[in-house]
Design an enzyme around this catalytic site. Structure first.
Site, PDB file in Angstrom:
ATOM      1  N   SER A  57       0.818  -1.219   0.000  1.00 21.99           N
ATOM      2  CA  SER A  57       0.000   0.000   0.000  1.00 21.99           C
ATOM      3  C   SER A  57       0.849   1.266   0.000  1.00 21.99           C
ATOM      4  CB  SER A  57      -0.928   0.000   1.212  1.00 21.99           C
ATOM      5  OG  SER A  57      -1.900  -0.997   1.046  1.00 21.99           O
ATOM      6  N   GLU A  59       3.321   1.882  -1.705  1.00 19.88           N
ATOM      7  CA  GLU A  59       3.747   2.201  -3.079  1.00 19.88           C
ATOM      8  C   GLU A  59       2.577   2.699  -3.931  1.00 19.88           C
ATOM      9  OE1 GLU A  59       4.973  -0.750  -1.496  1.00 19.88           O
ATOM     10  OE2 GLU A  59       6.691   0.535  -1.034  1.00 19.88           O
ATOM     11  N   ALA A  81      -5.021  -3.335   1.271  1.00 17.19           N
ATOM     12  CA  ALA A  81      -5.536  -3.878   2.535  1.00 17.19           C
ATOM     13  C   ALA A  81      -4.411  -3.805   3.558  1.00 17.19           C
ATOM     14  CB  ALA A  81      -6.004  -5.311   2.351  1.00 17.19           C
ATOM     15  N   VAL A  82      -4.611  -2.974   4.557  1.00 17.21           N
ATOM     16  CA  VAL A  82      -3.610  -2.865   5.617  1.00 17.21           C
ATOM     17  C   VAL A  82      -4.203  -3.513   6.871  1.00 17.21           C
ATOM     18  CG1 VAL A  82      -1.956  -1.344   6.737  1.00 17.21           C
ATOM     19  CG2 VAL A  82      -3.021  -0.625   4.592  1.00 17.21           C
ATOM     20  N   THR A  87       3.454  -5.017  15.157  1.00 18.24           N
ATOM     21  CA  THR A  87       4.277  -3.807  15.258  1.00 18.24           C
ATOM     22  C   THR A  87       3.478  -2.566  14.872  1.00 18.24           C
ATOM     23  OG1 THR A  87       4.968  -3.751  12.970  1.00 18.24           O
ATOM     24  CG2 THR A  87       6.206  -5.191  14.423  1.00 18.24           C
ATOM     25  N   HIS A  89       4.096  -0.753  12.419  1.00 20.88           N
ATOM     26  CA  HIS A  89       4.221  -0.527  10.984  1.00 20.88           C
ATOM     27  C   HIS A  89       2.857  -0.185  10.380  1.00 20.88           C
ATOM     28  CE1 HIS A  89       6.667  -0.694   7.410  1.00 20.88           C
ATOM     29  NE2 HIS A  89       5.853  -1.539   6.812  1.00 20.88           N
TER      30      HIS A  89
HETATM   31  N1  INI Z   1       1.404  -3.186   3.003  1.00 18.44           N
HETATM   32  C1  INI Z   1       0.080  -3.405   2.851  1.00 18.44           C
HETATM   33  O1  INI Z   1      -0.461  -3.134   1.771  1.00 18.44           O
HETATM   34  N2  INI Z   1      -0.651  -3.929   3.872  1.00 18.44           N
HETATM   35  C2  INI Z   1      -0.093  -4.231   5.071  1.00 18.44           C
HETATM   36  O2  INI Z   1      -0.832  -4.723   5.959  1.00 18.44           O
HETATM   37  C3  INI Z   1       1.287  -3.995   5.272  1.00 18.44           C
HETATM   38  N3  INI Z   1       1.908  -4.312   6.524  1.00 18.44           N
HETATM   39  O3  INI Z   1       1.203  -4.682   7.466  1.00 18.44           O
HETATM   40  O4  INI Z   1       3.090  -4.207   6.692  1.00 18.44           O
HETATM   41  C4  INI Z   1       2.040  -3.464   4.179  1.00 18.44           C
HETATM   42  N4  INI Z   1       3.355  -3.243   4.309  1.00 18.44           N
HETATM   43  C5  INI Z   1       4.220  -3.067   3.173  1.00 18.44           C
HETATM   44  C6  INI Z   1       4.345  -1.620   2.743  1.00 18.44           C
HETATM   45  O5  INI Z   1       3.142  -1.178   2.143  1.00 18.44           O
HETATM   46  C7  INI Z   1       5.462  -1.442   1.729  1.00 18.44           C
HETATM   47  O6  INI Z   1       5.211  -2.250   0.605  1.00 18.44           O
HETATM   48  C8  INI Z   1       6.851  -1.801   2.275  1.00 18.44           C
HETATM   49  O7  INI Z   1       7.074  -1.097   3.489  1.00 18.44           O
HETATM   50  C9  INI Z   1       7.932  -1.399   1.259  1.00 18.44           C
HETATM   51  O8  INI Z   1       7.935   0.015   1.045  1.00 18.44           O
END
Ligand code: INI
Length: 154
Positions: A57, A59, A81-82, A87, A89
């Site tokens: 997400s 990106e 979908a997050v 953590t 994050h």
């Molecule tokens: N990206 C998501 O789309 N959903 C998530 O739940 C998620 N979690 O939980 O970490 C997630 N992380 C990746 C992030 O979007 C980047 O792709 C990554 O940090 C590289 O920049």
């Protein structure tokens, strides 16, 4: 009497891009299916829809901005979908994708629709991707249709 301006849910030859995150793909692919179904039901030719895949997400905003700036699309539908993990994050991803998509819409004046679900659990995410709480991809597609139509009138 005031003048009311409102977008209709009609295709009107508008062009759409969908930017979708591969992270949590088991959820986001159902949301894209929902979005495509809604676009098709309102008369959009799916051959004219571009689907852009990004890793996660975070990106989504930069790819959405490229699409919006290209002049090729009347609205960009962002699908992600997050899901909260152990953590913090989660909070960074939610805040980055929401402010990034909003900023993109304001910078480009192209509707950039926030079809990104943010949930505490996997179950809640599944509920919002075509099961008991509807399909947020489909809702995002409706918003895109309406906003594309509205922008023509403003
Ligand atoms: N990206 C998501 O789309 N959903 C998530 O739940 C998620 N979690 O939980 O970490 C997630 N992380 C990746 C992030 O979007 C980047 O792709 C990554 O940090 C590289 O920049």
């Amino acid at each position: 009497m005031p003048t009311h301006v409102e977008g209709d849910l009609v295709a009107d030859d508008h062009r759409f891009a969908i930017v979708v995150s591969r992270f949590n793909e088991f959820v986001t692919e159902s949301m894209v299916d929902g979005a495509l179904d809604t676009l098709a039901r309102h008369g959009v030719d799916l051959d004219e829809v571009t689907i852009v895949h990004v890793p996660g997400s975070l990106e989504i905003p930069v790819a959405a901005k490229k699409c919006a700036r290209s002049g090729d699309y009347d609205a960009v539908i962002c699908v992600g979908a997050v899901i909260r993990g152990a953590t913090d994050h989660f909070d960074y991803v939610c805040s980055g994708v929401s402010s990034g998509t909003m900023q993109t819409a304001l910078d480009t004046e192209v509707p950039v629709i926030f079809g990104v679900i943010t949930t505490d659990t996997i179950e809640q995410a599944i509920e919002r991707a075509g099961t008991k709480a509807g399909n947020k991809g489909s809702d995002a597609a409706e918003a895109a249709l309406e906003m594309a139509n509205l922008m023509d009138q403003l």
